[in-house]
Scaffold this motif. Structure first.
Motif, PDB file in Angstrom:
ATOM      1  N   UNK A  44      -7.569  26.841 -57.100  1.00 51.64           N
ATOM      2  CA  UNK A  44      -9.017  27.018 -57.066  1.00 51.64           C
ATOM      3  C   UNK A  44      -9.499  27.624 -55.748  1.00 51.64           C
ATOM      4  N   UNK A  45      -8.617  28.331 -55.055  1.00 51.69           N
ATOM      5  CA  UNK A  45      -8.976  28.979 -53.794  1.00 51.69           C
ATOM      6  C   UNK A  45      -8.397  30.398 -53.802  1.00 51.69           C
ATOM      7  N   UNK A  46      -8.414  31.017 -52.632  1.00 53.61           N
ATOM      8  CA  UNK A  46      -7.795  32.336 -52.466  1.00 53.61           C
ATOM      9  C   UNK A  46      -6.655  32.267 -51.459  1.00 53.61           C
ATOM     10  N   UNK A  47      -5.983  31.112 -51.410  1.00 54.60           N
ATOM     11  CA  UNK A  47      -4.951  30.872 -50.414  1.00 54.60           C
ATOM     12  C   UNK A  47      -3.788  31.844 -50.519  1.00 54.60           C
ATOM     13  N   UNK A  48      -3.510  32.344 -51.731  1.00 57.05           N
ATOM     14  CA  UNK A  48      -2.354  33.222 -51.912  1.00 57.05           C
ATOM     15  C   UNK A  48      -2.576  34.637 -51.369  1.00 57.05           C
ATOM     16  N   UNK A  49      -3.808  34.941 -50.986  1.00 53.74           N
ATOM     17  CA  UNK A  49      -4.054  36.263 -50.381  1.00 53.74           C
ATOM     18  C   UNK A  49      -3.184  36.445 -49.143  1.00 53.74           C
ATOM     19  N   UNK A  50      -3.135  35.428 -48.295  1.00 57.19           N
ATOM     20  CA  UNK A  50      -2.319  35.498 -47.079  1.00 57.19           C
ATOM     21  C   UNK A  50      -0.835  35.457 -47.409  1.00 57.19           C
ATOM     22  N   UNK A  51      -0.462  34.689 -48.429  1.00 55.91           N
ATOM     23  CA  UNK A  51       0.939  34.612 -48.847  1.00 55.91           C
ATOM     24  C   UNK A  51       1.423  35.981 -49.293  1.00 55.91           C
ATOM     25  N   UNK A  52       0.620  36.671 -50.099  1.00 58.78           N
ATOM     26  CA  UNK A  52       0.995  38.004 -50.563  1.00 58.78           C
ATOM     27  C   UNK A  52       1.029  39.019 -49.441  1.00 58.78           C
ATOM     28  N   UNK A  53       0.027  38.966 -48.567  1.00 57.05           N
ATOM     29  CA  UNK A  53      -0.044  39.922 -47.462  1.00 57.05           C
ATOM     30  C   UNK A  53       1.184  39.848 -46.568  1.00 57.05           C
ATOM     31  N   UNK A  54       1.758  38.652 -46.449  1.00 59.13           N
ATOM     32  CA  UNK A  54       2.933  38.476 -45.597  1.00 59.13           C
ATOM     33  C   UNK A  54       4.138  39.243 -46.102  1.00 59.13           C
ATOM     34  N   UNK A  55       4.155  39.573 -47.397  1.00 56.96           N
ATOM     35  CA  UNK A  55       5.272  40.326 -47.972  1.00 56.96           C
ATOM     36  C   UNK A  55       4.809  41.674 -48.537  1.00 56.96           C
ATOM     37  N   UNK A  56       3.609  42.114 -48.128  1.00 57.51           N
ATOM     38  CA  UNK A  56       3.118  43.425 -48.514  1.00 57.51           C
ATOM     39  C   UNK A  56       2.551  43.521 -49.916  1.00 57.51           C
ATOM     40  N   UNK A  57       2.078  42.380 -50.486  1.00 56.24           N
ATOM     41  CA  UNK A  57       1.523  42.366 -51.835  1.00 56.24           C
ATOM     42  C   UNK A  57       0.055  41.950 -51.811  1.00 56.24           C
ATOM     43  N   UNK A  58      -0.710  42.481 -52.754  1.00 62.64           N
ATOM     44  CA  UNK A  58      -2.118  42.151 -52.858  1.00 62.64           C
ATOM     45  C   UNK A  58      -2.297  40.982 -53.826  1.00 62.64           C
ATOM     46  N   UNK A  59      -2.459  39.789 -53.275  1.00 64.80           N
ATOM     47  CA  UNK A  59      -2.702  38.589 -54.067  1.00 64.80           C
ATOM     48  C   UNK A  59      -4.127  38.080 -53.847  1.00 64.80           C
ATOM     49  N   UNK A  60      -5.047  38.999 -53.554  1.00 62.69           N
ATOM     50  CA  UNK A  60      -6.461  38.668 -53.415  1.00 62.69           C
ATOM     51  C   UNK A  60      -7.031  38.442 -54.811  1.00 62.69           C
ATOM     52  N   UNK A  61      -7.499  37.248 -55.120  1.00 60.22           N
ATOM     53  CA  UNK A  61      -7.821  36.902 -56.495  1.00 60.22           C
ATOM     54  C   UNK A  61      -8.927  37.793 -57.058  1.00 60.22           C
TER      55      UNK A  61
END
Length: 276
Positions: A44-61
């Protein structure tokens, strides 16, 4: 967000039914006829945005969450997780939930339990589950089942078979690759509803999910985990296409975030029975 919380609290579930609300990704709320409410993998957050960015992926919900993490407090009777990846065990959902007074049981496989302990969840509120192990919450029984993990960062991925006393059986695949064992583990439980992850990598693709649906004889097939991340999303209609190719296209259901889905579905009146 509060509006959805209130709707869930006040929703009456008829005997022999189950109420489902999709929260996005593999996040779900289930409510039983007995009034028990469980949440599965709430992200229920956008926490994975940073997780994706760390490996060059866009996980911005792509879609806002239909509930705030604190909305789960006082709403759910159990907090269930399939594994420990951040879009399934989200620390930024868990912390506000607990800060608002939300408690366990937190039901999870072994490696996810370890992460819960590191997040300062009390041991008394953690309940470990594994394939063929069951957890009961009132008239809801959650049974762990087989899943194939993405990689060696979490080797205890699981799916769940959820049984409503006197009502339907729902199979949530969780994150998993395809294997014939998936069907053989759940077919004997005769799940009427299949809730299946589909996404471009590391999980079931639409063709594999359709094959699984046919193998277990599901009456309704609901896709998820395809909707939130630009670099891990696809059209759920691809699942429908594959179901049609197998001759079972009528089983496809595409849900909306935060909207009630009641199963069994209300019967549509026949053409003969309609008033003119």
């Amino acid at each position: 967000m509060k509006k959805l919380r209130e709707a869930i609290l006040h929703q009456k579930v008829p005997a022999g039914h189950v109420a489902l609300w999709w929260l996005g990704q593999n996040g779900w709320i289930l409510k039983s006829p007995g009034g028990k409410v469980i949440t599965l993998d709430p992200y229920l957050t956008n926490a994975c945005k940073a997780v994706g960015a760390a490996v060059g992926l866009n996980f911005d919900r792509l879609v806002p969450p239909p509930l705030a993490p604190s909305d789960l407090a006082g709403l759910v009777d159990a907090y269930v997780m399939t594994h420990g990846h951040e879009d399934h065990l989200d620390p930024e959902t868990l912390r506000p939930y607990r800060a608002a007074g939300g408690k366990g049981p937190f039901v999870a496989p072994p490696e996810t339990c370890e992460k819960l302990r590191k997040l300062s969840v009390p041991e008394a509120e953690i309940q470990m589950i594994w394939p063929n192990k069951e957890f009961t919450c009132g008239d809801i029984t959650v049974r762990g089942t087989f899943a194939i993990p993405f990689g060696n960062d979490d080797m205890t991925h699981m799916g769940f078979i959820v049984k409503i006393k006197g009502g339907p059986v729902i199979y949530f695949t969780g994150d998993t690759r395809y294997h014939e064992v998936l069907a053989s583990c759940v077919a004997s439980h005769q799940p009427e509803v299949l809730v299946t992850v589909i996404n471009p990598f590391a999980n079931l693709d639409p063709g594999q999910a359709a094959r699984l649906a046919k193998d277990i004889g599901a009456k309704v097939v609901i896709p998820c985990h395809h909707d939130l991340f630009p670099d891990n999303s696809l059209s759920p209609r691809l699942l429908r296409t594959n179901l049609i190719a197998l001759g079972i296209g009528e089983r496809y259901r595409e849900l909306e975030h935060g909207h009630l889905y009641l199963y069994p579905e209300a019967k549509k009146p026949s053409a003969r029975g309609k008033s003119r």
